[in-house]
Enzyme design. Structure first.
Site, PDB file in Angstrom:
ATOM      1  N   LYS A 109     -30.278 -47.006  20.104  1.00 30.48           N
ATOM      2  CA  LYS A 109     -29.836 -45.960  19.059  1.00 30.48           C
ATOM      3  C   LYS A 109     -30.637 -44.302  19.054  1.00 30.48           C
ATOM      4  O   LYS A 109     -31.963 -44.289  19.021  1.00 30.48           O
ATOM      5  CB  LYS A 109     -28.911 -46.360  17.834  1.00 30.48           C
ATOM      6  N   TYR A 166     -40.969 -14.680   7.604  1.00 34.38           N
ATOM      7  CA  TYR A 166     -39.778 -14.824   7.105  1.00 34.38           C
ATOM      8  C   TYR A 166     -39.467 -14.770   5.622  1.00 34.38           C
ATOM      9  O   TYR A 166     -40.734 -15.409   5.312  1.00 34.38           O
ATOM     10  CB  TYR A 166     -38.605 -16.016   7.210  1.00 34.38           C
TER      11      TYR A 166
END
Ligand SMILES: *Cc1c(COP(=O)(O)O)cnc(C)c1O
Length: 398
Positions: free
Chosen positions: A49, A279
């Site tokens: 999955k 940043y």
């Protein structure tokens, strides 16, 4: 080397800024390790999955089936379709719940096998199959809740559930299963309570001659923890990818990490003391630095919460990540590593020289689990299959 990048004209390892390497030799080794642990009567389901926990579902499924797995487990119908469309023939269990007739039609069409968790869903599925021309019976899997408290019919009512499903046309009960909530805990109390409930349900089903032909309970942790939990099939995800669910389960098998994450240095520069980096200028250097910009960021799956904490490997050395990790790029202090060049490769997860950094290391720092780290790598990173030799101590055992 096999390359399943979407743009075959690009050779990712030569020209891409970042990529995920999948070591098929390690995957084969891990599958054989689990196969060796299991009796011949217990089948191995490769849980693929979430794009095989980020490793690439089709390649992992094919390799696992070649190495001894006989079943595949997915979470959703589209995940099952992807495997069938690629030509995978093995039985595929959809472990998530399906409720709509459209999903059930797709299950029948693609020869997938659904998990049923209540009578209503079984009825809709049976009706849907009645409406399809030439429907053959579809194998279905009854899931009971023994204590995970997620999907599943109440364990104490397993007999009613099985009896109801059995009388419906077009459905053939292939298995009964449940899922464990605490199999990776060193304290087995809750796991044993769940197993006891599972056994009680089996006893009731047997009395009524309703026992399904296949029973299963174990994920990776339970498979490693106790042979008594193996039953007819084990559903192994994490372990196939070479990771252990918990430290106390490490001695049972020798597993090899399958995934490595690599990126290139895209820019190098010298910055003077006092320079703010990235940043927010979260990091201001107190001395002159040699700075490397690397072409990978949080949009690729490097958790932003690791900003200023991450270490990576370059040319067999460790380098500290500095400043905020940005969407597509991150910065390193490489002052101590001479003669680096733009284009040089950085290993974020994997092995380089004496150093190994794994998803467990990131998970501990990010306050999460290795499963989430693996699944976090996005599709804009090409998955590249490689066949690397295994560490010497283990290669002989496979
Ligand atoms: C994901 C999943 C597994 C595999 O779990 P691992 O811990 O990765 O081995 C097994 N069973 C079910 C129902 C699952 O959802």
């Amino acid at each position: 080397m096999l390359n399943w990048d979407h743009t075959p004209s690009l050779e990712p390892m030569r020209c891409c800024r970042a990529w995920v390497e999948i070591n098929l030799a390690a995957l084969q080794h891990n599958v054989r390790q689990f196969r060796g642990l299991l009796p011949a009567t217990t089948q191995l389901m490769a849980v693929v999955k979430a794009d095989a926990y980020g490793h690439g579902a089709v390649t992992v499924a094919q390799t696992a089936l070649q190495s001894g797995a006989t079943w595949l487990g997915v979470a959703t119908v589209p995940e099952g379709i992807e495997l069938r469309a690629a030509g995978v023939q093995a039985p595929i269990l959809v472990m998530g719940a399906v409720n709509s007739p459209e999903e059930m039609q797709a299950i029948a069409h693609w020869r997938l096998q659904p998990t049923l968790v209540n009578p209503k869903q079984a009825l809709v599925f049976s009706d849907t199959l009645s409406g399809l021309a030439a429907a053959r019976p579809v194998g279905v899997h009854l899931k009971i809740d023994t204590g995970m408290t997620r999907l599943g019919f109440p364990w104490a009512e397993a007999v009613d559930f099985a009896r109801f499903v059995r009388q419906l046309p077009h459905l053939k009960i292939d298995s009964l299963y449940s899922h464990l909530a605490t199999a990776d805990s060193p304290d087995p109390t809750i796991m044993q309570q769940q197993q006891q409930r599972f056994k009680t349900a089996l006893g009731h089903l047997q009395q009524q001659q309703l026992l399904p032909p296949r029973l299963h309970l174990a994920n990776t942790a339970a498979t490693l923890a106790d042979p008594d939990l193996h039953y007819d099939l084990v559903r192994v995800g994490l372990g196939l990818y070479g990771l252990y669910p918990a430290p106390h389960l490490q001695s049972r098998l020798d597993l090899q990490p399958v995934m490595q994450v690599k990126a290139r240095i895209t820019h190098l520069k010298d910055v003077p003391a006092g320079t703010g980096i990235s940043y927010g200028h979260q990091y201001v250097c107190d001395r002159p630095l040699r700075l490397a910009v690397v072409g990978i960021g949080y949009a690729d799956g490097v958790p932003r919460v690791l900003s200023n904490r991450l270490q990576v490997m370059v040319k067999g050395r460790l380098a500290q990540q500095i400043g905020a990790i940005t969407m597509d790029q991150l910065m390193l202090d490489v002052s101590h590593i001479p003669s680096l060049q733009e284009g040089d490769v950085v290993t974020l997860l994997g092995r380089d020289g004496p150093h190994i950094i794994g998803p467990d290391d990131w998970a501990a720092m990010a306050n999460t689990i290795s499963w989430e780290i693996l699944c976090g790598f996005k599709h804009r990173l090409p998955r590249i299959a490689v066949e690397q030799p295994l560490a010497a101590s283990t290669a002989v055992q496979s």
